[in-house]
Scaffold this motif. Structure first.
Motif, PDB file in Angstrom:
ATOM      1  N   PRO A 101      49.981  50.268   7.694  1.00 39.89           N
ATOM      2  CA  PRO A 101      50.856  49.771   9.044  1.00 39.89           C
ATOM      3  C   PRO A 101      50.090  50.693  10.393  1.00 39.89           C
ATOM      4  N   ASP A 102      49.653  51.159  10.783  1.00 35.13           N
ATOM      5  CA  ASP A 102      49.798  52.379  12.203  1.00 35.13           C
ATOM      6  C   ASP A 102      48.816  51.716  13.031  1.00 35.13           C
ATOM      7  N   ALA A 103      48.105  50.978  12.124  1.00 33.95           N
ATOM      8  CA  ALA A 103      46.351  50.006  12.831  1.00 33.95           C
ATOM      9  C   ALA A 103      46.855  49.168  14.149  1.00 33.95           C
ATOM     10  N   ASP A 104      45.835  49.637  15.323  1.00 40.15           N
ATOM     11  CA  ASP A 104      46.160  48.611  15.994  1.00 40.15           C
ATOM     12  C   ASP A 104      46.205  47.087  15.916  1.00 40.15           C
ATOM     13  N   LEU A 105      46.759  45.842  16.722  1.00 36.60           N
ATOM     14  CA  LEU A 105      46.778  44.885  16.768  1.00 36.60           C
ATOM     15  C   LEU A 105      45.254  44.365  17.164  1.00 36.60           C
ATOM     16  N   LEU A 106      44.789  43.343  14.929  1.00 37.63           N
ATOM     17  CA  LEU A 106      43.361  42.840  15.437  1.00 37.63           C
ATOM     18  C   LEU A 106      42.647  42.058  16.099  1.00 37.63           C
ATOM     19  N   VAL A 107      41.657  42.322  16.974  1.00 41.74           N
ATOM     20  CA  VAL A 107      40.997  41.853  18.009  1.00 41.74           C
ATOM     21  C   VAL A 107      39.697  42.019  17.464  1.00 41.74           C
ATOM     22  N   LEU A 108      39.452  40.028  17.488  1.00 39.16           N
ATOM     23  CA  LEU A 108      37.804  40.146  16.710  1.00 39.16           C
ATOM     24  C   LEU A 108      36.806  38.921  18.182  1.00 39.16           C
ATOM     25  N   PRO A 109      35.933  39.170  18.272  1.00 36.35           N
ATOM     26  CA  PRO A 109      35.206  38.326  18.892  1.00 36.35           C
ATOM     27  C   PRO A 109      35.288  37.531  17.986  1.00 36.35           C
ATOM     28  N   TYR A 110      35.884  35.830  18.926  1.00 36.62           N
ATOM     29  CA  TYR A 110      35.971  34.294  18.760  1.00 36.62           C
ATOM     30  C   TYR A 110      34.513  33.358  17.712  1.00 36.62           C
ATOM     31  N   PRO A 111      34.523  33.430  16.735  1.00 38.76           N
ATOM     32  CA  PRO A 111      32.944  33.176  16.588  1.00 38.76           C
ATOM     33  C   PRO A 111      32.222  32.080  16.470  1.00 38.76           C
ATOM     34  N   GLY A 112      33.074  30.669  17.479  1.00 40.54           N
ATOM     35  CA  GLY A 112      33.059  29.734  17.014  1.00 40.54           C
ATOM     36  C   GLY A 112      32.835  28.586  15.768  1.00 40.54           C
ATOM     37  N   GLY A 113      32.448  27.484  15.888  1.00 45.04           N
ATOM     38  CA  GLY A 113      32.194  26.980  14.510  1.00 45.04           C
ATOM     39  C   GLY A 113      33.420  26.096  14.844  1.00 45.04           C
ATOM     40  N   ARG A 114      34.661  26.476  15.028  1.00 42.43           N
ATOM     41  CA  ARG A 114      36.031  25.869  14.973  1.00 42.43           C
ATOM     42  C   ARG A 114      36.609  25.942  16.446  1.00 42.43           C
ATOM     43  N   HIS A 115      36.692  24.229  16.876  1.00 43.93           N
ATOM     44  CA  HIS A 115      37.803  24.278  18.057  1.00 43.93           C
ATOM     45  C   HIS A 115      38.867  24.892  18.488  1.00 43.93           C
ATOM     46  N   PRO A 116      38.967  26.194  19.294  1.00 39.75           N
ATOM     47  CA  PRO A 116      40.177  26.323  19.709  1.00 39.75           C
ATOM     48  C   PRO A 116      41.484  26.110  19.861  1.00 39.75           C
ATOM     49  N   ARG A 117      40.932  24.513  20.722  1.00 38.40           N
ATOM     50  CA  ARG A 117      42.070  23.517  20.842  1.00 38.40           C
ATOM     51  C   ARG A 117      42.498  22.474  19.905  1.00 38.40           C
ATOM     52  N   THR A 118      43.471  21.894  20.034  1.00 38.75           N
ATOM     53  CA  THR A 118      44.502  21.468  19.664  1.00 38.75           C
ATOM     54  C   THR A 118      44.242  19.566  20.203  1.00 38.75           C
ATOM     55  N   GLY A 119      44.702  19.573  20.595  1.00 37.36           N
ATOM     56  CA  GLY A 119      44.486  18.673  22.371  1.00 37.36           C
ATOM     57  C   GLY A 119      43.621  18.755  23.242  1.00 37.36           C
ATOM     58  N   PHE A 120      43.758  18.107  24.306  1.00 34.29           N
ATOM     59  CA  PHE A 120      42.180  17.757  25.327  1.00 34.29           C
ATOM     60  C   PHE A 120      41.098  17.464  25.153  1.00 34.29           C
ATOM     61  N   LEU A 121      40.730  17.076  24.113  1.00 33.68           N
ATOM     62  CA  LEU A 121      39.247  18.560  23.804  1.00 33.68           C
ATOM     63  C   LEU A 121      38.227  17.468  24.581  1.00 33.68           C
ATOM     64  N   ASP A 122      38.652  16.871  25.343  1.00 33.99           N
ATOM     65  CA  ASP A 122      37.779  16.327  26.210  1.00 33.99           C
ATOM     66  C   ASP A 122      37.701  17.309  27.486  1.00 33.99           C
ATOM     67  N   GLY A 123      38.684  17.937  27.294  1.00 36.74           N
ATOM     68  CA  GLY A 123      38.252  19.083  28.953  1.00 36.74           C
ATOM     69  C   GLY A 123      38.193  20.464  28.677  1.00 36.74           C
ATOM     70  N   ALA A 124      37.376  20.603  27.161  1.00 38.85           N
ATOM     71  CA  ALA A 124      36.442  21.946  26.655  1.00 38.85           C
ATOM     72  C   ALA A 124      35.654  20.670  25.549  1.00 38.85           C
ATOM     73  N   ILE A 125      34.399  20.046  26.006  1.00 37.76           N
ATOM     74  CA  ILE A 125      33.221  20.271  25.462  1.00 37.76           C
ATOM     75  C   ILE A 125      32.307  20.637  24.560  1.00 37.76           C
ATOM     76  N   ASN A 126      32.137  21.881  24.176  1.00 39.89           N
ATOM     77  CA  ASN A 126      31.095  22.127  23.771  1.00 39.89           C
ATOM     78  C   ASN A 126      31.659  23.698  24.446  1.00 39.89           C
ATOM     79  N   PRO A 127      32.478  24.606  23.361  1.00 37.75           N
ATOM     80  CA  PRO A 127      33.896  25.560  23.461  1.00 37.75           C
ATOM     81  C   PRO A 127      32.217  26.530  23.820  1.00 37.75           C
TER      82      PRO A 127
END
Length: 1024
Positions: free
Chosen positions: A273-299
């Motif tokens: 319960p006293d842990a810091d907020l969890l921050v991890l490197p984003y692994p890729g492989g899943r597009h982080p956006r829902t829309g405007f995907l043509d504005g972020a090709i191959n993130p």
């Protein structure tokens, strides 16, 4: 026609009608949907199809062209290979849908393009409508199982409306951010009731959504693979298809690795319960956006981290730091493919980087670009927040400027935050915050120094985009960032708490006042003006946090006590570093809000305050909009100051001339003066092309003549003065208005009739909130009959205002029907813009053209405090009534007077004389202020004018008044007769000035004074 024959005819039509109305039998076998084998694809239709396809998927268009070239005799077979859906419309307009032969392969993050084959046996010419159960809907919270965007192409070459030919094709596109197998049930119709009763008009489409494995990153070791798999399985909950997209491993290798490391969703370690907020490197492989995907090709994952919410271990936001960096070199870095960077243009490839975990739990990333620019980010989680720092080192041999950074917080994977809308976001100073669908949780981010806070509804995402200071060769510049989560509904209070924490300046130990100003009723932040003084009276200037602050400091050295020192602020937080002590802060916004004044004790800790201003009047709701016709503020400052004072229309005097014989120019303008209206927002505008003729030198020596303003002209005035009549003609040619500055200038009473001046500043630039300063200015030019108040130093404030009133009344009685105006000369004098202002009534929706026409028509009142919403015979001020058509001579004066303080008196002025004095009712208003209802009438045997004025009771004796424009009653053969004492004063004053100017002005210029004297002398003949 005989009656029996008529009946027979009607019966025949009736029977025929019944026969037509009988239902036709439905066809329920395949024969209903069989296309004649002779039907082929029209070559023109193929050309139109390919032309439309070229604009969305040129590669597919080229592939079809190649196959057509190889098999030109069977166009239908070629197009069917690329058709995902077959639609059949039978002769009864019933629709049947089947799956086509196209391979349902979707590249994740990109559009997949397919054809729809339509065989149309009914010749239907209705729009083709496609509905899929998995289609994402904009502006709604993203359902977790909705995974696809769909677009049926509708353009000039290939409209959605069917042509009615037996066989044609349409284009449909699908796009997803997912990987793996995904299904969607898709239905097609051509209007209500067209689904086939015997067959299905929908089809289940199963897509293979594939990531580009060229973007995958193999693990560098078994330990590295385990870390990434723990990241993906335990926390991001990746499917095996997503793991493959991120790592490039085969499905078999993935299953083996998961078994070897015993990694499952259900054996994730619990966090304390006293842990810091969890921050991890984003692994890729899943597009982080829902829309405007043509504005972020191959993130790329190089710059992205996931920050998990404290209330749901499976929800997270993806923070891209940085997403992009611009500089004077161009787009210097981009974390995906969209706009070409300077490296793309040079065909230089950037190596991949990864985040490093440090011993203190922080994540660090750095990159050096081919030209030697290096940058990096440190992300440090704590229990309550994530602190971030970006740095940039200039390894080039030139100064880097314009170093704008785009940092993006993507909300797709945060439950209840993924609606594609900006309605759930606020942007306040450097802070960008998004609330969840329930309205009780928030994601907050900020960067300092901020360049722009905004949101993209399509992604959806939050931005607080900072800007590095200019960076010399070898120099390092730094930015600081913040991200946190909040549960509650006091979001502005939370943002002030964050600001008070000092995250933007952690290395300095200083006590700060952090504050914000809100509308008490709406709870929303508002622009404002801040005055702050310490116990010794020394002024302090606050700074905007992430917004815009304009400091104004005017302390005339020869006017002790007449100081105006303040800061106007955008609707953002403010702060100021203060030594310990006692301070007085005053917060104001224009005329319609009650000011707030508070004494603050500042000790060893920072102080946070929320100031809530109560709006006691809202004139815009009744069609009244305010303006200031005399300003010397820059075009850059005005938007800030106008919103802080809620001043709707301003006329900066961008052109100015002080020497006779010279044409006006714009010496103070930082850039060329625009020649069109500047729209601050829908109800606040600046008209920039205005000129002041303020002649103080003639023939190279000091000789004050006076000032007049030309407002609302279209082009610079290439004309000198005096003489002034040519200036007036040129102004009329450009639809301008002439505004008389102050009534006591030497030339004022001359130019009123000679130039036919339109406006009279009834509250002028000597009327201030601070102490009245110009006591001896033109003292002695007033008439004895005026009996204005003075003391040993000259005019009192009341005397100066009364002098203006009485001069105006004298000119009105001579037939010079000038309309009232008000101006401050803020920028020169110690006064805020709009302290004196003119309100103009605008029918319907506000526009500048309506407002300027209303000013010219006199639908107005002037104020430096109270408000007058008055009608004359049911009409607004400025009206002219006449008895030529038998109308009555009486004028009913009705309406209401409102004021911040109780009114002392209300006066009905007829022909310059107070005809009636009304005792104010001073009824308390719910939101503060006082109301007096007005219902009186006036009459006169001769033509007359009438106006209303009122005065507040002021605790220090200051004069706070409002005055309507007059209305006029014209009675044939009974003209208004001026008072002799008034006309004598006008004749004598102009004659005296004319005598003083002999030998100074040219004969032509001097003749204008003679014309004015003659104008007034003619009035004298009828005076009494």
């Amino acid at each position: 026609m005989s009656f029996s024959r008529l009946i027979a005819t009607l019966l025949a039509f009736g029977i025929a009608g019944l026969a037509v109305a009988q239902p036709m039998p439905h066809c329920v076998d395949e024969s209903c949907h069989t296309l004649d084998a002779s039907v082929t694809v029209d070559r023109q239709h193929l050309d139109e199809l390919l032309q439309s396809l070229d604009s969305v998927d040129g590669a597919l268009a080229d592939k079809i062209r190649q196959q057509v070239a190889d098999d030109a005799d069977d166009l239908k077979t070629v197009l069917d290979r690329f058709s995902l859906i077959h639609v059949s419309i039978n002769a009864e307009s019933r629709v049947k849908v089947d799956e086509g032969a196209a391979d349902p392969l979707l590249p994740s993050g990109r559009w997949g393009t397919f054809l729809i084959r339509v065989q149309n046996l009914a010749g239907v010419t209705a729009p083709l409508r496609l509905h899929c159960d998995q289609q994402r809907q904009p502006n709604r919270e993203l359902a977790r199982d909705r995974w696809v965007e769909i677009e049926v192409i509708d353009d000039e070459s290939l409209p959605r409306v069917l042509s009615g030919t037996p066989l044609e094709y349409r284009i449909v596109r699908f796009r997803t951010d997912q990987v793996g197998t995904r299904s969607a049930l898709c239905a097609i119709d051509v209007g209500q009731g067209t689904a086939d009763i015997g067959f299905r008009n929908d089809v289940l489409l199963t897509f293979n959504c594939q990531a580009d494995l060229a973007n995958a990153r193999p693990a560098s070791s078994q330990a590295d693979l385990r870390r990434w798999l723990e990241n993906m399985v335990w926390h991001h909950r990746y499917s095996q298809a997503e793991i493959r997209a991120a790592t490039g491993l085969t499905p078999k290798a993935i299953r083996a690795a998961l078994k070897k490391f015993d990694l499952r969703v259900d054996n994730r370690p619990e966090r304390g319960p006293d842990a810091d907020l969890l921050v991890l490197p984003y692994p890729g492989g899943r597009h982080p956006r829902t829309g405007f995907l043509d504005g972020a090709i191959n993130p790329q994952r190089d710059t992205k981290v996931s920050v998990f919410t404290p209330w749901d271990p499976n929800s997270y936001v993806v923070v891209d730091v940085p997403e992009a960096i611009w500089s004077n070199l161009g787009l210097t870095y981009l974390a995906h493919t969209h706009i070409p960077t300077i490296w793309d243009q040079r065909e230089q490839h950037l190596d991949r980087t990864e985040w490093d975990r440090q011993q203190d739990g922080s994540l660090t990333m750095s990159r050096t670009l081919p030209n030697g620019i290096a940058f990096g980010t440190v992300v440090k989680p704590t229990r309550q927040s994530v602190r971030m720092e970006m740095w940039l080192t200039n390894g080039t041999d030139q100064v880097l400027t314009g170093l704008r950074v785009q940092n993006c917080v993507m909300l797709k994977a945060a439950k209840q935050f993924s609606a594609q809308t900006n309605e759930n976001k606020i942007h306040w100073g450097p802070y960008a915050a998004c609330r969840n669908a329930n309205g009780d949780r928030w994601v907050i981010t900020a960067w300092d120094p901020v360049d722009r806070a905004w949101g993209n509804d399509r992604c959806p995402c939050l931005h607080s985009d900072p800007k590095f200071p200019d960076c010399r060769p070898g120099q390092t510049q730094r930015l600081r960032g913040w991200l946190s989560f909040y549960s509650g509904d006091e979001i502005y209070q939370e943002l002030l708490r964050i600001e008070q924490s000092g995250w933007r300046v952690p290395e300095k130990e200083e006590v700060r006042l952090v504050g914000a100003v809100f509308d008490e009723r709406t709870g929303k932040p508002i622009p404002s003006r801040i005055h702050l003084r310490d116990a010794n009276g020394a002024w302090k200037l606050v700074q905007s946090v992430g917004g815009d602050a304009i400091h104004y400091d005017r302390r005339p050295p020869r006017m002790a006590g007449s100081s105006e020192v303040h800061t106007t602020l955008t609707a953002d937080p403010f702060s100021v570093a203060l030594p310990a002590g006692r301070y007085t802060i005053r917060v104001e916004r224009g005329k319609e809000y009650l000011p707030v004044e508070e004494t603050l004790e500042v000790g060893g800790e920072s102080v946070t305050r929320q100031f809530r201003l109560r709006r006691w009047a809202n004139l815009a709701e009744r069609g009244w909009y305010s303006g200031d016709t005399h300003l010397h503020r820059s075009l850059d400052e005005l938007p800030n100051a106008m919103l802080a004072e809620d001043l709707n229309v301003t006329f900066p005097l961008t052109y100015w001339v002080t020497r006779a014989g010279q044409t006006p120019d714009s010496p103070r303008a930082a850039r060329p003066v625009p020649d069109k209206l500047i729209q601050v927002d829908p109800t606040h505008v600046i008209y920039p092309v205005n000129t002041e003729y303020e002649i103080a030198q003639v023939s190279g020596r000091r000789q004050t003549l006076g000032a007049v303003f030309v407002l609302n002209h279209r082009q610079p005035l290439q004309l000198a003065a005096p003489p002034v009549r040519p200036v007036a003609r040129l102004a009329r040619d450009q639809d301008a208005l002439l505004d008389l500055d102050k009534h006591s200038w030497p030339w004022s009473l001359m130019i009123a009739p000679v130039m036919e001046v339109d406006l009279f500043e009834l509250s002028n630039n000597h009327v201030w909130q601070t102490r009245f300063g110009f006591k001896d200015w033109t003292s002695g030019t007033d008439a004895e009959y005026m009996d204005v108040e003075k003391d040993e130093d000259g005019f009192s404030e009341s005397g100066w205002i009364d002098y203006g009133f009485q001069t105006y009344y004298a000119l009105l009685n001579c037939g010079l029907r000038m309309r009232v105006s008000a101006g401050t000369a803020s920028g020169v004098h110690p006064v805020q813009i709009g302290f004196s202002r003119v309100y103009v009534h605008v029918p319907g929706q506000f526009s500048y053209q309506k407002w300027i026409r209303g000013l010219d028509a006199g639908r107005s009142f002037v104020t430096n405090g109270p408000m007058l919403d008055v009608r004359f015979n049911g009409r607004h001020a400025g009206e002219t009534f006449s008895t030529e058509s038998g109308g009555q001579t009486r004028i009913a004066v009705t309406g209401q007077c409102e004021s911040r303080r109780p009114l002392e008196r209300i006066e009905i002025v007829v022909n310059g004389i107070v005809r009636q004095s009304v005792s104010p009712q001073n009824l308390p208003l719910e939101d503060g202020g006082y109301l007096t209802r007005l219902d009186v009438s006036v009459d006169d045997p001769d033509s007359y004018w009438v106006a209303v004025r009122c005065f507040e009771k002021h605790p220090s004796g200051r004069v706070r008044f409002a005055h309507t424009n007059p209305v006029y009653m014209d009675i044939p053969d009974r003209p208004l007769i001026p008072r002799r004492e008034q006309v004598d004063y006008l004749v004598n004053r102009v004659s005296k000035v004319m005598g003083e100017l002999r030998g100074v002005l040219s004969d032509e210029a001097l003749e204008e004074y003679g014309q004015a004297v003659e104008f007034y002398r003619q009035k004298l003949e009828a005076a009494r």
